[in-house]
Structure formats: C-alpha cells, structure tokens
Design an enzyme around this catalytic site. Sequence first.
Site, PDB file in Angstrom:
ATOM      1  N   HIS A  83       0.789  -1.270   0.040  1.00  0.00           N
ATOM      2  CA  HIS A  83       0.044   0.109   0.051  1.00  0.00           C
ATOM      3  C   HIS A  83       0.983   1.179   0.149  1.00  0.00           C
ATOM      4  O   HIS A  83       0.388   2.195   0.571  1.00  0.00           O
ATOM      5  CB  HIS A  83      -0.832   0.067   1.077  1.00  0.00           C
ATOM      6  N   ASN A 156     -10.306  -3.162   1.849  1.00  0.00           N
ATOM      7  CA  ASN A 156      -9.902  -3.164   0.295  1.00  0.00           C
ATOM      8  C   ASN A 156     -11.044  -3.042  -0.732  1.00  0.00           C
ATOM      9  O   ASN A 156     -12.301  -3.062  -0.036  1.00  0.00           O
ATOM     10  CB  ASN A 156      -9.009  -4.517   0.147  1.00  0.00           C
ATOM     11  N   TYR A 370       0.142  -4.215  11.901  1.00  0.00           N
ATOM     12  CA  TYR A 370       0.092  -2.827  11.602  1.00  0.00           C
ATOM     13  C   TYR A 370       0.558  -1.929  12.540  1.00  0.00           C
ATOM     14  O   TYR A 370       1.162  -1.078  12.088  1.00  0.00           O
ATOM     15  CB  TYR A 370      -1.564  -2.216  11.430  1.00  0.00           C
TER      16      TYR A 370
END
Length: 695
Positions: A83, A156, A370
């Site tokens: 990303h 997404n 993350y």
Amino acid sequence: MKTNPDHTDPAQTMNMARGNGGEPHQRADNDGKAMTTQQGVVISDDQNSLKVNPRGPTLLEDFVLREKITHFDHERIPERVVHARGSAAHGYFELTESLEQYTTAKILTETGKQTPLFTRFSTVAGNKGSKDTPRDVRGFAVKMYTEEGNWDLVGNNMPIFFIQDAMKFPDLVHAVKPEPDRGFPQAASAHDTFWDFVSLTPETMHNVIWLMSDRALPRSFSMMEGFGIHSYRLINKEGKSTFFRYHWKPVNGVQSLIWDEAVKISGADPDYNRRDLFESIEQGHFPEWEFGVQLFTEEEAEKFPFDHLDATKLIPEELVPVKIIGKMVLNRYPDNFFAETEQVAFCPSHLPLGIDFSNDPLLQGRLFSYLDTQLFRLGSPNFVQIPINAPKCPFANNQQDGYMQMQVPKTRALYNPQSLDPARPRESVNRGFESYPEKLDDGVKGRVRAESFADHYSQPRMFYNSQTEIEQAHIASAYTFELSKVDTPHVRTRMLGHLRNIDEDLANRVATALGMQLPDPAEAAAPVQDLPTSKPLQTIGRSPKSLKSRLLGILVAKGSKHTEIKKFEDAAMNEGAMVKIVAATKEVTLDDGTIIQADERLSGAPSVLFDAVVSIIMPDEAKKLANDSSAQDWFTDAYAHCKAIAYCGATDEFILSQLPIEKDSFVTPLSDLDSFIDNAKSRLWEREPKVRNLA
C-alpha cells in the site's frame, strides 16, 4: 586618486554574491512573513552558504546551511511495504440510521452528526513511485475521528483476501513483489513467483479471480466499493454480540477500465486516479459513498455454507442483505501530501467502545502487524501525536518519553495505581472498553487450520458464474495475459488444474488461448459447491448510466465553432461531468476571435484519459490532423475502448473515413447531441468483440 578594489564595501560584496545582477533576493522586509530556522532565528540569506570569500571554501559554522541540508537528507521515511502508493482526502461521515439495538458506539447510534474523517486509497504491490492503474487490489482505509476515539476501518476494494492466516502474509507479499534476483516487474502480478505461490496455495483462488476481473482496474477511486474483509462484532448495552461486515458503496456506481485502456493510461498519466480525486474535489464533485453493514448472529453464521471467520469468503448480499446506515463524503484534499497522506497511520486495532474483533486468524495477525509497521515507519510510539493521526477527542495516559514526544506531562506520577496526583487519568470501569467475553471450547494448542476453511473453489465458481458474458471474457483474457508472462511451464499447468475446479469453460478458454492441454483438475480439500449466483458481484452489469464525475474531452483547433463547443460543454456539465479542451496547440483562436487556453495538448492527452470524446474542427485543421498519429490514435482508441464519439463533418471526411471505425450507435454527428450525451454515460460493450480478441 585611484580606488583600491581590495577595499570594497563588505555589504556591497554580499549583495553582489546573491546573484540576479547584484540585486538581493526578495526579503521579508519588503513582502511579509520572515523566514526563520527551526529554532525561530530569522534568516537573512537563504540562497548562499557562508564562505570565506566569494570563491572560497564553505564554513562549517554555517548553521543555516547545516539545518536545511540535514532536514533535506532526512525528508524520506521508509515507504510502506504494501500500500505504498496512496492518495487521500478529508471528509465526513454521517449516520442516517441508528444501530442502537446492536452497539453502544456513538458513531453508529447518534444520527445526523457529521464526524470528520480521512480516507486513503492505495495500490498494494507497487512502490510509492509506481503507477495508479496496474491490475491490483486497492486499499480503502478510513480513519474516523469519533468522540470516543479513532476508528480505523482498514479494508480493500475486494471483499475477500488471498490468505486465511496472517502467517502467510509475508510469503504472499514476497511472491508478488519484484523478483529479488532481478528487481522487476514493478506493480505487477504477471510473473513466475506470484503464480508459483498462488498455484501452490489453493486458498488464494477466490481473491485471484477477483484480481483477474474488472474490479482490479477501477475507473476512479469514487467508482469502487470498499469492504472490511473480516467479520467484526457489535456489542450493545446488554453485552449482546452481533457480527457485522461493512461495505462502502459508491454513489457513482462501480465502474472499471478496460485492460488495454489501463495500460495506455499508465504511460499517458501514471497519476490518473490521484489527479481525478484532486480535480473532482477542486471542482466540487465530492466523492460520496453509502455505508452499509451485513448483520448476523452466531446462530445464523453456523448455517452459512462457509465459515465467516475465513477471510477468503464473502457473504453474498442475497444471504445477508446490506443495511445502509450512513454516508461518507470527501470534500477536502490534503494541504500537504507528506504530512497527511504519507504520515497517516492506520491500525485495525483502533476502534471505539461497542465494537470488537472476531477470531478471524488473518485479522488477529493484522492487529499486531499494523502497529508494528507504524512504529518502524514513523520511528516512535508517539506517531499518534502527529496531527493527522491524533484523536480529536480528549486523550490521556501515562505513556512516557520516546522519540518526538510532543506532550509535556506536568506531574510526578506517570504510573498507576498512584496517590500523589489526583488529577492524573485512571481506568474507568463504567466507561472503559471491554472485550466481548466469548466462551471458548477447551482444545489443544497447536498450529492448525479449521476444517471449515477447506473449501477453496466454491466461492470463486460463484463469482465467475455471477458475471456477465463480457466480464467472463475479461477474466479469461486476464488469466491468459498473466500466465503468458510465466516462463515456468509447470506453474501454468498447475494453475489450469485449479481453474478446472472453478469452471470448466474458463479453464478451456485460458488453455486454448495459451495453446496448452488441460491437465487433470487440482485435488480439492473439500467438495466444490454450486452456490447461487449473486448480481452485486458484477461490475458491468451494475454500472449505472451516469455522467457524474466523468470526464469529456473536446478536440478543437483554429477556427472551431465557439457556440458548438459551448453547447457540448454545457450539456455535459449539466449532467455532472467535467470537461477538458484538447488541441494541438496550447492557445487556440476560435471562429469568433475568442482566444482560449487548451487544458491539454493533443500529444499529451490521449483519449484513454476521457470517458467520451467530441471533435469540433474545421476542414483545413482536419486535413493537418489526418496525418498526425496522435489524432489517429485519439479516435481509434476511443472506438476500441467502446466509448461514445461525436464528430463534425470535417472530422468525418478527413479522419474517421480513413480509420477502421464503424458508424455504430455510439459514433454520432454533432447534430445528435442528445444521443451522444446518453451514450457517454456508459460503454457500447457489443463493440468489443469487433475490436479485440478475447479469450
């Protein structure tokens, strides 16, 4: 008496050294705000370093130079592993229907309130400098600044993912990234390592068929759906849990590019989607999505013909309808791309009271990954204090020090429990976040995969069978293109075995196009089911007829009729479209003497950048353009990509008549304005088999 050149006034020497014929550069004394160092010291000269003399060495004591260069040297932070290429915008979320019976989260119970948010769209495989239009999954991440803390909805544009367990994520990314021995291809899955990995990992088949579909080529960010992929929980005031999956449904509808179009756009404008987002907001065409949820209980989930904790499975809308409860509007582009779009940090672990996680093993891994990523990229656990990441509600804790600590706690007690400072924050039993007290069966600890995750082909079959004929042809052609780039024969053969489990016709089409024999079907870990088809999985079949946020290109030249141009501009903009004037020159004098500035030069604005095209040119100019390859491509590409074309008499006589363009219902004269505007709202898919061979 002669003047001694060695006795020049030092101030005069410094002014001369600044360049521009001895004139000093513009100063704050003459024009407002003074430039300073980061410590607030006003800078007298930002153009020249401190030297012994005009041609002498630079002095180490020049702290202005050292600060400026040092900051420049450190301007780049590590890009995201995935990303990396992203575009973003500010906006707001407004709840239209309360979920009070399901959750205590105010963001989902208090209607009418506008909650600020920041949304980032991204490609997955490419680096930060890659293009906007590869065949790829798109990230769709939304940070809501709720009054109960930030809620990061990290999803997404596809409702499922490649893998079932986070353990496989590094392998997936390593496989799709540029091959390590050669460093290419960039932002592409059409290479051996990706297809070797997926052909050995049947659980990827569902996301791979989505990747081969038109969903992997969105026309714009405002024309793609967003999905959370995982099941989450809502918790109400009685402590009851309801599962949900969330959806972002674009008001402009789901619309995509053609592969050939996407390839050509990447050369003409690698910033195609980013530019569209910027220009749409600048012109007041604010992108908008409806927010919906699929709500279901544990008992209902047990009756599904799949496991909802499996991230490779979607929940068909026919099985659990999407309940629309709110909307998102993006209405402001970032003021600074780095400070906001690059530094924004999304973590699925960020959520408010009343929302909780499920046991999806991919989600469980993301909760760690993350946060770990943000600590590395942004260099400090204090990344939450960066303005784009900071909550807009009050927040307080005992976390101390670290790089870039922006807060100054005025206390001697940064621990808990403590009795020295009664003003310090403490945990709240009544208001604090509590995880859902899920009852778990006793079991044996081990590295295992649930048997209910074993069906890897039924949903890919459902997806393929749900598509229109033209979409199925696009999918078969995408597989053919990608596998034709794979040099290792057994990898191609293995993939054909998987395709036979999805659909025999699909496997035949791809094998025939590759000139290969069909192998035996791949061994399936679970029986393949024929699930009911689902129309919401289509793209072309659901594309609305609309010009909103579409872009019309009008080709003009010297002497073009101003009134005709204005007529098409007005008609398109009345339907919500944007219009750009294209010409061979930057300035154009029209028939009434008006001089206009073209938005784009013809050589730099191929028709792939537009959703429909118009040509308004005079005979002399048409004769010139007839021999221009850019002009020829402008029309042939628009025709090949099934777009509407409106032409004047000169265009028809000198250009179209020389090109392989059939006068079908989407190729109309200027006089038929209404038909052109109606045609421009969609594509003529019936034309496609005439202009390209599909698998």
